[in-house]
Design an enzyme around this catalytic site. Structure first.
Site, mmCIF file in Angstrom:
data_model
loop_
_atom_site.group_PDB
_atom_site.id
_atom_site.type_symbol
_atom_site.label_atom_id
_atom_site.label_comp_id
_atom_site.label_asym_id
_atom_site.label_seq_id
_atom_site.Cartn_x
_atom_site.Cartn_y
_atom_site.Cartn_z
ATOM 1 N N GLY A 19 -7.312 14.203 -3.508
ATOM 2 C CA GLY A 19 -6.815 12.669 -3.261
ATOM 3 C C GLY A 19 -5.614 13.158 -2.343
ATOM 4 O O GLY A 19 -5.124 14.397 -1.954
ATOM 5 N N LEU A 20 -4.693 12.096 -1.911
ATOM 6 C CA LEU A 20 -3.708 12.260 -1.083
ATOM 7 C C LEU A 20 -2.694 12.867 -1.604
ATOM 8 O O LEU A 20 -2.629 13.231 -2.740
ATOM 9 C CB LEU A 20 -3.440 10.629 -0.833
ATOM 10 C CG LEU A 20 -4.216 9.828 0.063
ATOM 11 C CD1 LEU A 20 -3.638 8.297 0.020
ATOM 12 C CD2 LEU A 20 -4.871 10.288 1.270
ATOM 13 N N ALA B 157 0.832 13.495 -3.035
ATOM 14 C CA ALA B 157 1.543 12.614 -4.063
ATOM 15 C C ALA B 157 0.589 11.769 -4.771
ATOM 16 O O ALA B 157 1.007 10.851 -5.662
ATOM 17 C CB ALA B 157 2.699 11.692 -3.538
ATOM 18 N N SER C 113 -8.032 18.515 -0.102
ATOM 19 C CA SER C 113 -9.253 18.848 0.343
ATOM 20 C C SER C 113 -9.865 17.432 0.982
ATOM 21 O O SER C 113 -10.688 16.553 0.294
ATOM 22 C CB SER C 113 -9.983 19.289 -0.996
ATOM 23 O OG SER C 113 -9.958 18.440 -2.019
HETATM 24 N N1 LIG Z 1 -0.137 8.471 -13.172
HETATM 25 C C1 LIG Z 1 0.395 9.565 -12.705
HETATM 26 N N2 LIG Z 1 -0.254 10.820 -12.175
HETATM 27 C C2 LIG Z 1 0.228 11.623 -11.826
HETATM 28 N N3 LIG Z 1 1.468 11.630 -11.198
HETATM 29 C C3 LIG Z 1 2.220 10.584 -11.038
HETATM 30 C C4 LIG Z 1 1.664 9.417 -12.003
HETATM 31 N N4 LIG Z 1 2.636 8.590 -11.736
HETATM 32 C C5 LIG Z 1 3.670 8.961 -11.248
HETATM 33 N N5 LIG Z 1 3.494 10.510 -10.635
HETATM 34 C C6 LIG Z 1 4.365 11.146 -10.062
HETATM 35 O O1 LIG Z 1 3.750 11.298 -8.800
HETATM 36 C C7 LIG Z 1 4.163 12.429 -8.205
HETATM 37 C C8 LIG Z 1 2.659 13.300 -7.842
HETATM 38 O O2 LIG Z 1 2.905 14.731 -7.309
HETATM 39 P P1 LIG Z 1 2.069 15.710 -7.284
HETATM 40 O O3 LIG Z 1 2.930 16.822 -6.690
HETATM 41 O O4 LIG Z 1 1.514 15.619 -8.749
HETATM 42 O O5 LIG Z 1 0.941 15.186 -6.019
HETATM 43 P P2 LIG Z 1 -0.165 16.002 -5.467
HETATM 44 O O6 LIG Z 1 -1.213 15.060 -5.294
HETATM 45 O O7 LIG Z 1 -0.327 17.351 -6.166
HETATM 46 O O8 LIG Z 1 0.481 16.182 -3.993
HETATM 47 P P3 LIG Z 1 0.409 17.345 -3.093
HETATM 48 O O9 LIG Z 1 -1.049 17.250 -2.423
HETATM 49 O O10 LIG Z 1 1.409 16.972 -1.838
HETATM 50 O O11 LIG Z 1 0.454 18.600 -3.608
HETATM 51 C C9 LIG Z 1 4.849 13.286 -9.148
HETATM 52 O O12 LIG Z 1 6.223 13.086 -8.956
HETATM 53 C C10 LIG Z 1 4.471 12.557 -10.461
HETATM 54 O O13 LIG Z 1 5.518 12.393 -11.638
#
Ligand SMILES: Nc1ncnc2c1ncn2[C@@H]1O[C@H](COP(=O)(O)OP(=O)(O)OP(=O)(O)O)[C@@H](O)[C@H]1O
Ligand SMILES: [Mg+2]
Length: 221
Positions: A45-46, A48, A119
């Site tokens: 996924g994207l 954040a 990915s």
């Molecule tokens: N339902 C949800 N599920 C997951 N994260 C959430 C949700 N709602 C809000 N958030 C917030 O969104 C952010 C997601 O960040 P996270 O680092 O998990 O994303 P990521 O997909 O791993 O991004 P990256 O590819 O940049 O590593 C966090 O700050 C988290 O607290």
């Protein structure tokens, strides 16, 4: 750096006389010891969208159930194993190929490998599925509208990408190919991380990766 294609890898193997050594302790024996199967839970996924957040919630649930797990997370892998790679399409593919090979070894070790990488390319994710095997690979699509991701922006990356400070940023200046047929889709703008992790956990159970007796793990294959 050019992307190693399968025929090149085969040639190198033959040239170097590389063969696979099968030890006395098999994957099935290791799985029996752990009391569950080895598998890859692949979040995509994207930036954040919530991959890391949900992946680590899931690991906690699995750990509490007595499972052997490891989370591979984007930035951590780029500190070492993939420190030489940039974010060009070619290097992104090589990044995923190396991680795929790594997770395959973890599956052989009888561990549940949870990965949290953007990915962005469908073909790269499908290659990992082929490498690991369909029965041991669950693709989890963390769907989240780009504007919600950009508003969350926990690392400030969207802001920098929009200012042009980060080139080839997925969803802003580089493509993201959505999975056509994921094993599970999470809509992280509508569903909290804990509920999402529990749904993934339930799917892992449904697919008989966990929740089978030690003997059944050995009998299953
Ligand atoms: N339902 C949800 N599920 C997951 N994260 C959430 C949700 N709602 C809000 N958030 C917030 O969104 C952010 C997601 O960040 P996270 O680092 O998990 O994303 P990521 O997909 O791993 O991004 P990256 O590819 O940049 O590593 C966090 O700050 C988290 O607290
Ligand atoms: Mg992350």
């Amino acid at each position: 750096m050019s992307k190693p294609i399968e025929t090149d890898i085969q040639e190198v193997r033959e040239k170097n006389n590389v063969t696979w050594f099968n030890g006395a302790v098999s994957r099935e024996k290791r799985e029996n010891l752990h009391g569950h199967k080895g598998a890859v839970i692949w979040f995509t996924g994207l930036s954040a969208s919530g991959k890391s957040t949900i992946a680590h919630h899931l690991e906690r649930l699995l750990y509490e159930a007595g499972c052997s797990t490891y989370v591979f997370d984007g930035d951590n892998v780029r500190h070492g194993l993939c420190a030489d790679l940039s974010f060009t399409p070619e290097h992104r593919s090589e990044n995923i190929r190396r991680i795929g090979e790594m997770t395959k070894l973890f599956v052989d070790a009888g561990v549940i490998a949870v990965t949290a990488f953007i990915s962005p390319y469908k073909e790269d994710r499908d290659s990992v599925r082929r490498l690991v095997g369909d029965a041991s690979f669950l693709e989890i699509f963390v769907q989240c509208p780009p504007e919600v991701c950009a508003a969350r922006d926990p690392k400030g990356l969207y802001e920098r990408a929009q200012r042009g400070e980060i080139k080839e940023f997925t969803g802003v200046s580089a493509p993201y190919e959505e999975p056509a047929d994921p094993d599970l889709t999470i809509h992280s703008s509508d569903e909290d991380a804990d509920t999402a992790a529990r749904r993934v956990y339930d799917l892992i159970k449904q697919r008989h990766i966990i929740g089978v007796s030690r003997e059944a793990v050995e009998d299953h294959d």
